[in-house]
Structure formats: C-alpha cells, structure tokens
Design an enzyme around this catalytic site. Structure first.
Site, PDB file in Angstrom:
ATOM      1  N   HIS A  27       0.843  -1.201   0.000  1.00  0.00           N
ATOM      2  CA  HIS A  27       0.000   0.000   0.000  1.00  0.00           C
ATOM      3  C   HIS A  27       0.881   1.254   0.000  1.00  0.00           C
ATOM      4  O   HIS A  27       0.697   2.158  -0.812  1.00  0.00           O
ATOM      5  CB  HIS A  27      -0.931  -0.006   1.209  1.00  0.00           C
ATOM      6  CG  HIS A  27      -1.755   1.241   1.340  1.00  0.00           C
ATOM      7  ND1 HIS A  27      -2.729   1.580   0.422  1.00  0.00           N
ATOM      8  CD2 HIS A  27      -1.740   2.244   2.259  1.00  0.00           C
ATOM      9  CE1 HIS A  27      -3.278   2.737   0.781  1.00  0.00           C
ATOM     10  NE2 HIS A  27      -2.695   3.153   1.888  1.00  0.00           N
TER      11      HIS A  27
ATOM     12  N   GLU B  87      -5.746   2.506  -5.202  1.00  0.00           N
ATOM     13  CA  GLU B  87      -4.803   1.576  -5.821  1.00  0.00           C
ATOM     14  C   GLU B  87      -5.462   0.738  -6.920  1.00  0.00           C
ATOM     15  O   GLU B  87      -4.866   0.519  -7.970  1.00  0.00           O
ATOM     16  CB  GLU B  87      -4.233   0.623  -4.767  1.00  0.00           C
ATOM     17  CG  GLU B  87      -3.301   1.260  -3.775  1.00  0.00           C
ATOM     18  CD  GLU B  87      -2.977   0.290  -2.653  1.00  0.00           C
ATOM     19  OE1 GLU B  87      -2.094  -0.547  -2.830  1.00  0.00           O
ATOM     20  OE2 GLU B  87      -3.644   0.356  -1.596  1.00  0.00           O
TER      21      GLU B  87
ATOM     22  N   LYS C 229     -10.257  12.111   6.481  1.00  0.00           N
ATOM     23  CA  LYS C 229     -10.450  10.855   7.219  1.00  0.00           C
ATOM     24  C   LYS C 229     -11.387  11.006   8.419  1.00  0.00           C
ATOM     25  O   LYS C 229     -11.906  10.010   8.902  1.00  0.00           O
ATOM     26  CB  LYS C 229      -9.096  10.378   7.763  1.00  0.00           C
ATOM     27  CG  LYS C 229      -7.999  10.226   6.734  1.00  0.00           C
ATOM     28  CD  LYS C 229      -8.060   8.868   6.079  1.00  0.00           C
ATOM     29  CE  LYS C 229      -6.818   8.624   5.237  1.00  0.00           C
ATOM     30  NZ  LYS C 229      -6.847   7.287   4.648  1.00  0.00           N
TER      31      LYS C 229
ATOM     32  N   THR D 186      -4.276   0.385   5.460  1.00  0.00           N
ATOM     33  CA  THR D 186      -4.793  -0.396   4.336  1.00  0.00           C
ATOM     34  C   THR D 186      -3.915  -1.626   4.095  1.00  0.00           C
ATOM     35  O   THR D 186      -2.692  -1.506   4.022  1.00  0.00           O
ATOM     36  CB  THR D 186      -4.788   0.465   3.064  1.00  0.00           C
ATOM     37  OG1 THR D 186      -5.453   1.687   3.358  1.00  0.00           O
ATOM     38  CG2 THR D 186      -5.476  -0.241   1.920  1.00  0.00           C
TER      39      THR D 186
HETATM   40 CA    CA Z   1      -6.022   4.268   6.795  1.00  0.00          CA
END
Ligand code: CA
Length: 419
Positions: free
Chosen positions: A136, A367, A256, A353
């Site tokens: 990630h 991604e 977030k 992640t």
């Molecule tokens: Ca995260």
C-alpha cells in the site's frame, strides 16, 4: 477437530465455539449489554451472571461482564479474559447440561442475531491508524512521487502512523454521509469547496487495547500482546481529493475524520492462536526496541465487496490477507508507547490499508483504479473510479480451521449523498 456445542453451528459459520467473539448488543426495550456470538445467536452475559453461572469468576470479573461496554473487562487483563472465555466455552459445550437442559434459562440467555442491534464494542477514547502494508505504501508513494521515491526514508525503520479521530468511529451498518471540503484540481489557481468526488474505502483491521500503560512507562515489545484483547475489521473511509490538498505537512485531517467504521464482534487473540505465522524477515533489522522474540502475524483472509444501488448482490473487489502487513502488532504497540504515550482500555489501533503484491489484493480504490485511471468494471456493466452515492461497501474476514472457522463477521456501510 471442531469443538462441539449444543447449539447448531454450521461449519462455515464465522462464530464457532472456538471463536466466541465479544460484542455489545441491544435487544428490544433493553439496555446495551455484553454478549458473545455463537452460530446465529448472541449469548447474553448479563443473563448468565444473573443466573449465577459465573461463580468461577472473580467478583470484579463477573461484574465487568454485566456492563454496557467492554471497557471494564478490557482493563482487567489477559488472565481474566481467558477465564471468561474458558467459562463460556464450558457452559456452551455439548457436554455441559446446565444450559443445554434448561429451556427457560436458554430463552433468557440466547437471542437471535437478527433480533438484536449491535453497538460499538467499547467506549473508544483514542484511535490511531498505522500505515503498515508495504505494498500500500509503495503503490501510494509511486502515484505521488514516482517509484524511485515511493517509500519515505523512515518507512522501514518505524511503523508510521497518525492519531485519528475517535468520536466519528461508528459500528457496521451505519450510513456514511459523503463529506464536503476543499479540493484543488492541479490546474486551478485556488481551491474549490464542495462534496468529495473521490470517496474511497480502506480495508483494514484494528485491535482493542486492554490494560494499557501509565504515562511515561513504555510497553516493551515482548509484553505488547498482554495489552491486546482482540481484533475487528475496519473501513477507514477516505476522501482522496480533500486528502491530496490538505495532507502536507501534518497528514490526514478532514479526508479521514468524517467517519471510520468497525465490525461489532471482537475476536480474541486466543481464538487467533492456531493461525499465528512467523513475521516475514525485516530488512533492515529494526532497532532493538522493535525486536520481539519469535514475532508473528496471523493468517486472516480478507475481502472487500462492492454493491451499487443497481446490483442484486455484492461483487468482490479486494482479496487480501493480514500477513501482507510488514510491521507486527507488537511492534506497532511498542513504538506507540516508546516515547511514554499512555494507552488506555478501549483504545483502538488500526493496521492501515492491507494491500498485497497482486492487483486483486489492493485494499482501496485509489490503488485498484490507480487514482481513477483504470475504472473498475462491475458484472452488470457499471464502472467505478470511486464510490458513488447509494453504493454499499462490505469488508469481511476469516481464518479457516479444521472443520470450523474463526470469522470476524463484516463491516458494512452505505454512501449517502452530501448535505
Ligand atoms: Ca487508513
């Protein structure tokens, strides 16, 4: 060989007698209370305590099982947790008559999972999100800075993390409102304000802290597991356009903090023991405070599924494994506290992640679609660069034992339009 309960548990059920994950539930017209999941049922610990079936537990442990969150139990530590688990496994075994042969008591103790509403398992005071999957970090770094500078120089020396927002943690099933904020397209002279156009999920796992440590007293890496009660699935919803504009120099903020979802059932470390695997070799060798004896990870299969408003069933878009994490949970916890930071019962520490090397193991749309360049093609002909209003994203996870499963259930959320 699977343990046998007097309750029927299908071999593919996530909630075997070996598992017995802890959660907090509400049934009709009652207060929130602690239960464990078994097959299609929730076993009510308050009802067991009232029936006098927790006499083998210490009075403080028995009392902690009757609260409306796991926090008091979390504070008691591993010997108390093990005793509760052993007591429950014995009471629910096919060999034990106490509950098996008492229909009236069973009616008070067992609830169908379909009849209850799950709550957050604990009052989560603090939430930290790591960034511990190499693939990630490498993929995201490649998109931002190119493959030569994909990883920051610190990444293989310490488990990178940021302090997240605990107040917007929600339990699975809670709808997710599309957030608004600033974004700045590359060719624009000034930022724009509006609803995010690049809403994403992040497939993660997280662990709940038990006793914790005093301020100024780091937890040594070899004692870290004493402080981990168990694991949940997590979706760290992310607004990529807001993130791209705001993240430097201090990291994620509004991208977030609007919502983070977790699964309701906490799978104890004890249930995961048979699925422990050696931690892959780390190069360079970490500094001494991050070197645990026989450090380990877990073989947990993980999957994310997307269902749009037009689809009749969800479609799998990520298949990954917990073993794709570079840093162990012991290293994460030791690093978190090494400067003296105190962890408290109910704190939540998340993995970041969890992406693997292959394309299908990428744990977020950033991604999977390479920032929208390669949209996902769904079986009904729809395409997705990012999540759209009405989409539902589910994450599930499980370990396959010999004739039984240790499952995590799911964490699910549906996207609502912005206000
Ligand atoms: Ca995260």
């Amino acid at each position: 060989m699977a343990l046998k309960s007097f309750v029927d548990v299908a071999s593919e059920s996530h909630f075997s007698l070996e598992n017995l994950p802890f959660g907090v539930f509400k049934s009709r017209a009652s207060e929130a209370r602690i239960g464990v999941a078994l097959g299609d049922y929730v076993v009510d610990l308050s009802a067991l305590e009232r029936a006098g079936l927790f006499k083998d537990l210490s009075p403080e442990t028995a009392a902690a099982t009757t609260r409306d969150s796991l926090n008091e139990l979390l504070a008691l530590g591993r010997p108390a947790w093990r005793k509760v688990r052993e007591t429950l496994q014995k009471l629910l075994s096919a060999e034990t008559a106490t509950l098996r042969d008492d229909e009236t008591l069973r009616e008070r103790v067992f609830h169908r999972q379909s009849d209850v509403v799950m709550q957050l398992p604990a009052k989560i005071g603090n939430y930290t999100d790591f960034y511990s999957s190499y693939h990630h970090a490498y993929n995201v770094g490649t998109m931002l800075r190119g493959p030569e500078n994909a990883l920051m120089p610190n990444w293989k020396w310490l488990p990178v993390a940021y302090h997240g927002r605990a107040s917007s943690l929600v339990v699975s099933g809670t709808d997710v409102r599309r957030p608004q904020g600033q974004n700045k397209p590359p060719d624009a002279g000034a930022p724009l304000f509006g609803a995010t156009k690049s809403l994403d999920y992040e497939l993660e796992m997280a662990f709940l802290i038990g006793p914790g440590n005093s301020l100024g007293q780091p937890v040594p890496v070899d004692r870290a597991l004493d402080h981990i009660f168990g694991f949940v699935l997590m979706n760290d919803w992310s607004a990529r356009d807001i993130q791209a504009w705001e993240y430097q120099p201090l990291g994620p903020f509004l991208a977030k903090n609007f919502c983070t979802s977790i699964s309701p059932w906490v799978v104890m470390l004890e249930a995961l023991e048979p699925f422990r695997k050696p931690l892959p070799r780390q190069d360079p060798e970490p500094l001494p405070y991050l070197r645990a004896k026989n450090d380990s990870t877990f073989d947990i299969q993980l999957e994310a599924k997307l269902q749009t408003a037009k689809m009749k069933s969800p479609h799998s878009i990520t298949q990954t494994n917990f073993q794709n994490l570079y840093w162990s949970v012991s290293q994460q916890l030791a690093h978190h506290t090494v400067g003296g930071c105190n962890l408290q019962p109910g704190d939540l520490l998340a993995s970041g992640t969890i992406s693997g090397e292959t394309e299908e193991s990428r744990g977020c749309m950033l991604e999977l679609t390479w920032r929208g360049a390669n949209p996902l093609k769904l079986p009904n002909g729809e395409t997705r660069k990012w999540l759209e209003d009405g989409d539902t994203l589910k994450i599930t996870g499980w370990c396959n034992g010999d004739g039984y499963r240790i499952g995590f259930g799911e964490v699910s959320g549906k996207i609502l339009p912005a206000h």
